[in-house]
Design a protein around this motif. Structure first.
Motif, mmCIF file in Angstrom:
data_model
loop_
_atom_site.group_PDB
_atom_site.id
_atom_site.type_symbol
_atom_site.label_atom_id
_atom_site.label_comp_id
_atom_site.label_asym_id
_atom_site.label_seq_id
_atom_site.Cartn_x
_atom_site.Cartn_y
_atom_site.Cartn_z
ATOM 1 N N ARG A 23 0.824 -1.199 0.000
ATOM 2 C CA ARG A 23 0.000 0.000 0.000
ATOM 3 C C ARG A 23 0.862 1.254 0.000
ATOM 4 N NH1 ARG A 23 -2.088 3.528 3.702
ATOM 5 N NH2 ARG A 23 -4.109 4.461 3.154
ATOM 6 N N GLY A 57 2.477 -12.120 -0.242
ATOM 7 C CA GLY A 57 1.164 -12.593 0.193
ATOM 8 C C GLY A 57 0.181 -11.477 0.460
ATOM 9 N N GLU A 58 0.603 -10.251 0.249
ATOM 10 C CA GLU A 58 -0.331 -9.148 0.474
ATOM 11 C C GLU A 58 -1.379 -9.076 -0.632
ATOM 12 O OE1 GLU A 58 1.726 -5.375 2.124
ATOM 13 O OE2 GLU A 58 3.304 -6.503 1.095
ATOM 14 N N LEU A 59 -0.971 -9.462 -1.854
ATOM 15 C CA LEU A 59 -1.899 -9.393 -2.981
ATOM 16 C C LEU A 59 -2.267 -10.796 -3.439
ATOM 17 C CD1 LEU A 59 -0.293 -6.502 -5.063
ATOM 18 C CD2 LEU A 59 -1.978 -6.389 -3.226
ATOM 19 N N ARG A 60 -3.409 -10.884 -4.119
ATOM 20 C CA ARG A 60 -3.901 -12.167 -4.602
ATOM 21 C C ARG A 60 -2.871 -12.807 -5.521
ATOM 22 N NH1 ARG A 60 -8.003 -9.816 -7.599
ATOM 23 N NH2 ARG A 60 -7.568 -11.588 -8.924
ATOM 24 N N ASP A 90 -3.312 -14.654 -7.988
ATOM 25 C CA ASP A 90 -3.741 -14.666 -9.388
ATOM 26 C C ASP A 90 -4.029 -13.253 -9.904
ATOM 27 O OD1 ASP A 90 -5.883 -14.357 -7.682
ATOM 28 O OD2 ASP A 90 -7.312 -15.212 -9.103
ATOM 29 N N LEU A 91 -3.504 -12.254 -9.198
ATOM 30 C CA LEU A 91 -3.751 -10.865 -9.619
ATOM 31 C C LEU A 91 -3.199 -10.631 -11.017
ATOM 32 C CD1 LEU A 91 -4.690 -7.968 -8.838
ATOM 33 C CD2 LEU A 91 -2.334 -7.551 -8.100
ATOM 34 N N ASP A 92 -3.992 -9.962 -11.837
ATOM 35 C CA ASP A 92 -3.570 -9.607 -13.197
ATOM 36 C C ASP A 92 -2.736 -8.325 -13.112
ATOM 37 O OD1 ASP A 92 -3.388 -8.736 -15.850
ATOM 38 O OD2 ASP A 92 -5.263 -9.738 -16.361
ATOM 39 N N GLU A 112 -0.846 -6.552 -15.139
ATOM 40 C CA GLU A 112 -1.010 -5.487 -16.138
ATOM 41 C C GLU A 112 -2.306 -4.713 -15.925
ATOM 42 O OE1 GLU A 112 1.069 -4.359 -18.460
ATOM 43 O OE2 GLU A 112 2.541 -5.740 -17.623
ATOM 44 N N VAL A 113 -3.364 -5.443 -15.672
ATOM 45 C CA VAL A 113 -4.651 -4.784 -15.467
ATOM 46 C C VAL A 113 -4.615 -3.938 -14.205
ATOM 47 C CG1 VAL A 113 -7.057 -5.223 -14.858
ATOM 48 C CG2 VAL A 113 -6.027 -6.420 -16.796
ATOM 49 N N ALA A 114 -4.014 -4.475 -13.166
ATOM 50 C CA ALA A 114 -3.950 -3.734 -11.910
ATOM 51 C C ALA A 114 -3.166 -2.442 -12.094
ATOM 52 C CB ALA A 114 -3.309 -4.609 -10.828
ATOM 53 N N ALA A 134 -8.712 0.177 -4.776
ATOM 54 C CA ALA A 134 -8.216 -0.915 -5.619
ATOM 55 C C ALA A 134 -7.931 -2.155 -4.780
ATOM 56 C CB ALA A 134 -6.953 -0.467 -6.349
ATOM 57 N N LEU A 135 -7.307 -1.958 -3.645
ATOM 58 C CA LEU A 135 -6.971 -3.102 -2.798
ATOM 59 C C LEU A 135 -8.236 -3.768 -2.286
ATOM 60 C CD1 LEU A 135 -3.972 -1.676 -0.720
ATOM 61 C CD2 LEU A 135 -3.898 -3.426 -2.505
ATOM 62 N N ARG A 136 -9.219 -2.955 -2.011
ATOM 63 C CA ARG A 136 -10.397 -3.454 -1.332
ATOM 64 C C ARG A 136 -11.396 -4.088 -2.294
ATOM 65 N NH1 ARG A 136 -14.024 0.479 2.372
ATOM 66 N NH2 ARG A 136 -15.072 -1.112 3.627
ATOM 67 N N GLY A 137 -11.554 -3.485 -3.452
ATOM 68 C CA GLY A 137 -12.569 -3.978 -4.376
ATOM 69 C C GLY A 137 -13.882 -3.252 -4.194
ATOM 70 N N MET A 146 -10.948 4.840 -12.095
ATOM 71 C CA MET A 146 -10.131 3.634 -12.222
ATOM 72 C C MET A 146 -10.495 2.853 -13.474
ATOM 73 S SD MET A 146 -9.897 2.318 -8.277
ATOM 74 C CE MET A 146 -9.298 0.707 -8.766
ATOM 75 N N ALA A 148 -11.589 -4.935 -10.542
ATOM 76 C CA ALA A 148 -12.064 -3.804 -9.749
ATOM 77 C C ALA A 148 -13.090 -4.251 -8.715
ATOM 78 C CB ALA A 148 -12.669 -2.746 -10.659
ATOM 79 N N LEU A 149 -14.005 -5.096 -9.136
ATOM 80 C CA LEU A 149 -15.035 -5.561 -8.210
ATOM 81 C C LEU A 149 -14.424 -6.375 -7.077
ATOM 82 C CD1 LEU A 149 -17.876 -6.637 -10.681
ATOM 83 C CD2 LEU A 149 -17.867 -4.672 -9.134
ATOM 84 N N GLY A 209 -11.066 -6.565 -6.037
ATOM 85 C CA GLY A 209 -10.023 -5.990 -5.191
ATOM 86 C C GLY A 209 -8.734 -6.753 -5.317
ATOM 87 N N PHE A 210 -7.638 -6.070 -5.065
ATOM 88 C CA PHE A 210 -6.321 -6.679 -5.265
ATOM 89 C C PHE A 210 -5.901 -7.532 -4.063
ATOM 90 C CE2 PHE A 210 -4.939 -2.782 -7.980
ATOM 91 C CZ PHE A 210 -5.903 -3.117 -8.899
#
Lengths: 207, 207
Positions: A86, A149-152, A154-156, A158-160, A193-196, B163, B193-194, B196-197
């Motif tokens: 963050r 481990g802070e982010l998913r 499978d996080l994308d 580029e999109v993020a 963004a982190l939260r969704g 975003m 986005a829905l 969250g990261f």
DNA sequence: ACGATACGCAACGGTCGCGTTTCGAAAACT
DNA sequence: AGTTTTCGAAACGCGACCGTTGCGTATCGT
């Protein structure tokens, strides 16, 4: 470096002062929003307090002058503080915001957003020299977040990245007296963004 | 409408064909990336197959011509299908993507992103006429999502919109042979986005 | 038929930037 | 001292576009 080679160290050496004045004038005008195609050697010479000859002696054409001038902007992205993802993301977004307000660094977005269609060669060189290193630094922050481990997992990436960077550019470009950029935009962007967006009763409220 | 008034219905009426050709030529050139300041009446006349006189008879200056031409672009955003927030958001992002590929609709982003500094009047009129209605439609989708409980009640609408829209613009602007826009970008953007990261073990895996 | 207006076209004088050349002075080398 | 190169400044001819005007033709109302 696309500067024309000086022949030898025989006669009067080229003035470094003049060279710097030329590059400064070029960058100032680009930062003010002058298009590359509108940028006239004549105007650069006047603004730099320099004869046109002095410019043509060093650069074969306008495009070369612009490329060399932009190349001086290659300031490295600072290593992120590293407290957590963050904080790192917010730090980078704040850098972007400051760049949008400083005249000299407005060149980056002005060139990146406006000149891609018309000057593909210039754009490509600029992208590799300035844009890509920054994107890579941003990607690294996200990858590190996944690793810790802070982010998913499978996080994308580029999109993020495009969501955060794009939103920041969007705000700074659209900003003006009517629509100022909120001071805490970086924090708000990163938190959303982190939260969704989705409402999920099973999830704890974000701290 | 900033068109100069015709005096009376006395003589030969103005050609609608010519008027359309002029507006079309103007929009085509803007869509191709020609700046407003670069846009020459002479070039518009040639492209439209029209005498310069015919243009000057209707518009007092270049800016008026551009404003009137852009005003013809005010196509309404379609009402979203309404299945759920995800589908509505994806639909709007797909519209944005298609606009970036159609020459005529590239005008919107070209003007919005490039001309704000140099033509504040034009930009303001354009923003109220074209940009704001679209932003509002997008906001409405998000507000509806909050109302239906699909989205977090405390969602920051402006940040959320920037975003998604910013990311889409970012990709379309940066796109090219080297960096094409992924076909499923709208879906991926909306889902990230829905969702969250952040990695959160207490949350179920997204469906 | 006739006057009025719009049409496309070509030319006007004026401005601006182009890239080049010439100029006298300045600043390094041998 | 003499040579070489660069300096800023000014002017060159060239082309693009400016906004305007006049031309002969076309198309409307009366």
């Amino acid at each position: 470096m696309t500067t024309i080679q000086e022949s030898a160290g025989r006669g009067r050496p080229r003035s470094e002062r003049a060279e710097k004045a030329i590059v400064d004038a070029t960058l100032d005008m680009i930062g003010e929003g002058v298009t590359v195609s509108e940028l006239s050697i004549e105007a650069v010479a006047n603004r730099a307090g320099v004869g046109k000859t002095t410019i043509y002696r060093r650069w074969a054409n306008k495009e070369d002058l612009v490329v060399d001038s932009l190349a001086t902007l290659r300031l490295p992205m600072p290593e992120p503080g590293g407290a957590d993802v963050r904080a790192d993301l917010i730090e980078y977004l704040k850098i972007m915001r400051s760049e949008s307000s400083e005249l000299r660094n407005r060149c980056i977005t002005n060139i990146a957003l406006n000149e891609a269609d018309r000057y593909p060669d210039l754009y490509r060189r600029f992208r590799e020299l300035v844009i890509e290193p920054r994107r890579e630094a941003f990607r690294q922050v996200l990858r590190r977040g996944v690793a810790t481990g802070e982010l998913r997992p499978d996080l994308d990436i580029e999109v993020a990245m495009s969501m955060l960077v794009g939103a920041m550019l969007f705000h700074t470009k659209m900003s003006g007296p009517d629509y100022p950029v909120p001071g805490d935009l970086p924090e708000r962007l990163v938190d959303e963004a982190l939260r969704g967006f989705r409402y999920d009763v099973t999830r704890n409220v974000a701290s």
